[in-house]
Design a protein around this motif. Structure first.
Motif, mmCIF file in Angstrom:
data_model
loop_
_atom_site.group_PDB
_atom_site.id
_atom_site.type_symbol
_atom_site.label_atom_id
_atom_site.label_comp_id
_atom_site.label_asym_id
_atom_site.label_seq_id
_atom_site.Cartn_x
_atom_site.Cartn_y
_atom_site.Cartn_z
ATOM 1 N N ASN A 15 0.831 -1.217 0.000
ATOM 2 C CA ASN A 15 0.000 0.000 0.000
ATOM 3 C C ASN A 15 0.858 1.257 0.000
ATOM 4 O O ASN A 15 0.494 2.298 -0.550
ATOM 5 C CB ASN A 15 -0.985 -0.003 1.181
ATOM 6 N N GLU A 16 2.034 1.144 0.603
ATOM 7 C CA GLU A 16 2.984 2.259 0.607
ATOM 8 C C GLU A 16 3.519 2.518 -0.794
ATOM 9 O O GLU A 16 3.568 3.649 -1.258
ATOM 10 C CB GLU A 16 4.178 1.920 1.514
ATOM 11 N N VAL A 17 3.900 1.434 -1.456
ATOM 12 C CA VAL A 17 4.460 1.569 -2.806
ATOM 13 C C VAL A 17 3.410 2.179 -3.739
ATOM 14 O O VAL A 17 3.701 3.086 -4.526
ATOM 15 C CB VAL A 17 4.962 0.191 -3.332
ATOM 16 N N ALA A 18 2.168 1.726 -3.593
ATOM 17 C CA ALA A 18 1.090 2.254 -4.438
ATOM 18 C C ALA A 18 0.910 3.752 -4.207
ATOM 19 O O ALA A 18 0.798 4.539 -5.154
ATOM 20 C CB ALA A 18 -0.205 1.507 -4.138
ATOM 21 N N LEU A 19 0.927 4.138 -2.956
ATOM 22 C CA LEU A 19 0.733 5.559 -2.631
ATOM 23 C C LEU A 19 1.888 6.406 -3.165
ATOM 24 O O LEU A 19 1.695 7.470 -3.760
ATOM 25 C CB LEU A 19 0.597 5.721 -1.114
ATOM 26 N N GLN A 20 3.101 5.893 -2.977
ATOM 27 C CA GLN A 20 4.274 6.656 -3.430
ATOM 28 C C GLN A 20 4.294 6.795 -4.949
ATOM 29 O O GLN A 20 4.648 7.847 -5.484
ATOM 30 C CB GLN A 20 5.553 5.969 -2.945
ATOM 31 N N THR A 21 3.896 5.718 -5.653
ATOM 32 C CA THR A 21 3.857 5.774 -7.121
ATOM 33 C C THR A 21 2.851 6.846 -7.562
ATOM 34 O O THR A 21 3.110 7.643 -8.454
ATOM 35 C CB THR A 21 3.430 4.401 -7.694
ATOM 36 N N ARG A 22 1.719 6.841 -6.871
ATOM 37 C CA ARG A 22 0.661 7.789 -7.216
ATOM 38 C C ARG A 22 1.110 9.240 -7.023
ATOM 39 O O ARG A 22 0.926 10.081 -7.894
ATOM 40 C CB ARG A 22 -0.539 7.478 -6.316
ATOM 41 N N VAL A 23 1.710 9.525 -5.873
ATOM 42 C CA VAL A 23 2.101 10.923 -5.640
ATOM 43 C C VAL A 23 3.281 11.337 -6.520
ATOM 44 O O VAL A 23 3.363 12.487 -6.949
ATOM 45 C CB VAL A 23 2.390 11.236 -4.144
ATOM 46 N N LYS A 24 4.143 10.373 -6.822
ATOM 47 C CA LYS A 24 5.279 10.709 -7.691
ATOM 48 C C LYS A 24 4.815 11.058 -9.093
ATOM 49 O O LYS A 24 5.433 11.849 -9.796
ATOM 50 C CB LYS A 24 6.280 9.556 -7.737
ATOM 51 N N ALA A 25 3.692 10.457 -9.507
ATOM 52 C CA ALA A 25 3.130 10.746 -10.837
ATOM 53 C C ALA A 25 2.325 12.046 -10.819
ATOM 54 O O ALA A 25 1.684 12.403 -11.803
ATOM 55 C CB ALA A 25 2.267 9.581 -11.285
ATOM 56 N N HIS A 222 9.862 12.218 -0.183
ATOM 57 C CA HIS A 222 9.406 10.893 -0.597
ATOM 58 C C HIS A 222 7.916 10.895 -0.911
ATOM 59 O O HIS A 222 7.459 10.310 -1.880
ATOM 60 C CB HIS A 222 9.650 9.952 0.581
ATOM 61 N N TYR A 223 7.167 11.519 -0.056
ATOM 62 C CA TYR A 223 5.702 11.541 -0.194
ATOM 63 C C TYR A 223 5.198 12.758 -0.937
ATOM 64 O O TYR A 223 4.012 13.007 -0.966
ATOM 65 C CB TYR A 223 5.069 11.519 1.195
ATOM 66 N N LYS A 224 6.125 13.520 -1.440
ATOM 67 C CA LYS A 224 5.759 14.786 -2.084
ATOM 68 C C LYS A 224 4.872 15.653 -1.182
ATOM 69 O O LYS A 224 3.908 16.260 -1.629
ATOM 70 C CB LYS A 224 5.118 14.557 -3.451
ATOM 71 N N ILE A 225 5.200 15.648 0.098
ATOM 72 C CA ILE A 225 4.543 16.607 0.994
ATOM 73 C C ILE A 225 5.112 17.975 0.617
ATOM 74 O O ILE A 225 4.415 18.976 0.590
ATOM 75 C CB ILE A 225 4.863 16.303 2.480
ATOM 76 N N ARG A 226 6.411 17.981 0.349
ATOM 77 C CA ARG A 226 7.014 19.179 -0.243
ATOM 78 C C ARG A 226 7.880 18.750 -1.426
ATOM 79 O O ARG A 226 8.162 17.555 -1.596
ATOM 80 C CB ARG A 226 7.805 19.971 0.783
ATOM 81 N N GLY A 227 8.302 19.745 -2.216
ATOM 82 C CA GLY A 227 8.955 19.383 -3.466
ATOM 83 C C GLY A 227 10.449 19.646 -3.505
ATOM 84 O O GLY A 227 11.154 19.094 -4.348
ATOM 85 N N SER A 228 10.955 20.506 -2.634
ATOM 86 C CA SER A 228 12.367 20.901 -2.712
ATOM 87 C C SER A 228 13.078 20.567 -1.415
ATOM 88 O O SER A 228 12.486 20.577 -0.334
ATOM 89 C CB SER A 228 12.487 22.402 -2.971
ATOM 90 N N SER A 229 14.378 20.318 -1.540
ATOM 91 C CA SER A 229 15.185 19.976 -0.367
ATOM 92 C C SER A 229 15.521 21.242 0.424
ATOM 93 O O SER A 229 15.324 22.363 -0.065
ATOM 94 C CB SER A 229 16.469 19.292 -0.811
ATOM 95 N N ASN A 230 16.085 21.052 1.615
ATOM 96 C CA ASN A 230 16.490 22.189 2.455
ATOM 97 C C ASN A 230 17.423 23.142 1.700
ATOM 98 O O ASN A 230 17.240 24.357 1.716
ATOM 99 C CB ASN A 230 17.222 21.689 3.706
ATOM 100 N N ASP A 231 18.441 22.566 1.062
ATOM 101 C CA ASP A 231 19.423 23.413 0.367
ATOM 102 C C ASP A 231 18.809 24.128 -0.839
ATOM 103 O O ASP A 231 19.176 25.268 -1.143
ATOM 104 C CB ASP A 231 20.629 22.578 -0.093
ATOM 105 N N GLN A 232 17.886 23.462 -1.515
ATOM 106 C CA GLN A 232 17.231 24.116 -2.659
ATOM 107 C C GLN A 232 16.400 25.314 -2.198
ATOM 108 O O GLN A 232 16.428 26.376 -2.811
ATOM 109 C CB GLN A 232 16.344 23.107 -3.403
#
Ligand SMILES: [Fe+2]
Ligand SMILES: [Fe+2]
Length: 318
Positions: A15-25, A222-232
């Protein structure tokens, strides 16, 4: 932004993999029922910190309102204060859907347990500090919430930040306007602006958290809660703040590196703020030392939040 401590790593479960695939798309989640427990934990931790930060701005703005030098300034600060109160309300209302009691979270919780950031835990001394808090602090906050609006995979949260970001932009603009204004008032005032910036600049730089090379947990990305890293995110902040300050003749411990094509700090993070001298010590320390300082917090954190919780300020507000 602070990282989230999670117990068991379940990221490989179906279920985790499914969710991650979905948000990554680029898919969004619209309802709590669509979340895995782990996603929910990361999202709630992110939203809770953002909500606490909005509350922490209130005691600072309240002081600024009271020492505002003219009616125009006082109205502008009052307006920003109301904006921040609205942002807190939006965020705590949303947390209620995740089972939190908003009243308890704001008014009954031990102030020491609020997850605020070091940058917002200090007294503003004067209107120049207030202007600097807009220029440096609201800019940092604005960059963070813009990233969440643009990228957060929880649709309702992303959409709720639209109005928040319009208002934050207004605070940033007011900071730019005010700092530019103060820089025209002669050498004494310019000196005070520089002194305020010397205090604020490292606070702004460290707002975005640990550097990417030491960061171990990447769940928010990972979950696309946010899109950029700290340094970005820090780079966006530097690219706005550094040229603005340089144009006004202010000195900042950062510069544009022509070879790398990016802005770089003139010091290596992390560094410590010396609370006795009120100045930054630019010698590099360990992240453990920095985390300990963040954990101890600034002198305004607990008294400021207590004041908000007491509601006594309502009577002598104007
Ligand atoms: Fe805000
Ligand atoms: Fe703001």
């Amino acid at each position: 932004m602070a990282q989230v401590a999670l117990a068991r790593d379940t990221r490989d479960e179906p279920n985790e993999v499914a969710l991650q695939t979905r948000v990554k798309a680029g898919g969004t989640l619209e309802d709590i029922s669509e979340m895995t427990p782990r996603y929910r934990d990361v999202l709630v931790a992110t939203m809770s910190i953002a909500a606490d930060l909005e509350i922490m701005t209130l005691p600072l703005d309240l002081d600024a309102m009271q020492f505002a030098p003219c009616i125009g300034d006082r109205i502008a600060v009052a307006s920003a204060l109301q904006d921040e109160m609205g942002h807190a309300q939006v965020m705590f209302r949303m947390l209620e859907e995740f089972g939190f009691d908003a009243y308890e979270r704001v008014f009954e919780r031990d102030p020491a347990t609020f997850k605020t950031f070091f940058m917002l835990e200090w007294n503003l001394k004067d209107p120049i500090d207030m202007a600097m808090s807009h220029l440096i602090g609201d800019q940092a906050g604005y960059i963070t919430t813009c990233d969440l609006e643009e990228h957060c995979s929880f649709g309702p949260y992303s959409r709720s930040l639209r109005k928040v970001n319009f208002e934050e932009q207004f605070h940033v603009k007011r900071g730019e306007y005010s700092v530019r204004h103060y820089m025209q008032l002669g050498p004494e005032v310019r000196k005070r602006v520089q002194e305020s910036l010397d205090f604020w600049f490292p606070l702004g730089a460290e707002w975005f958290g640990a550097t990417d090379d030491v960061k171990s947990r990447m769940d928010q990305l990972h979950y696309k809660i946010r899109g950029s890293s700290n340094d970005q995110l820090r780079q966006i902040w530097l690219s706005r703040v550094v040229p603005f300050c340089e144009q006004l003749g202010l000195k900042v411990p950062a510069h544009f590196d022509g070879e790398k094509g990016i802005y770089v700090l003139d010091f290596e993070m992390p560094i410590l703020f010396n609370e006795e001298t009120g100045k930054w010590d630019f010698r590099k320390v360990t992240w453990a030392e920095k985390l300990a300082q963040w954990k101890r917090g600034g002198s305004k954190k607990v008294p400021g939040l207590r004041r908000i919780q007491s509601e006594l300020w309502g009577h002598d507000l104007w």
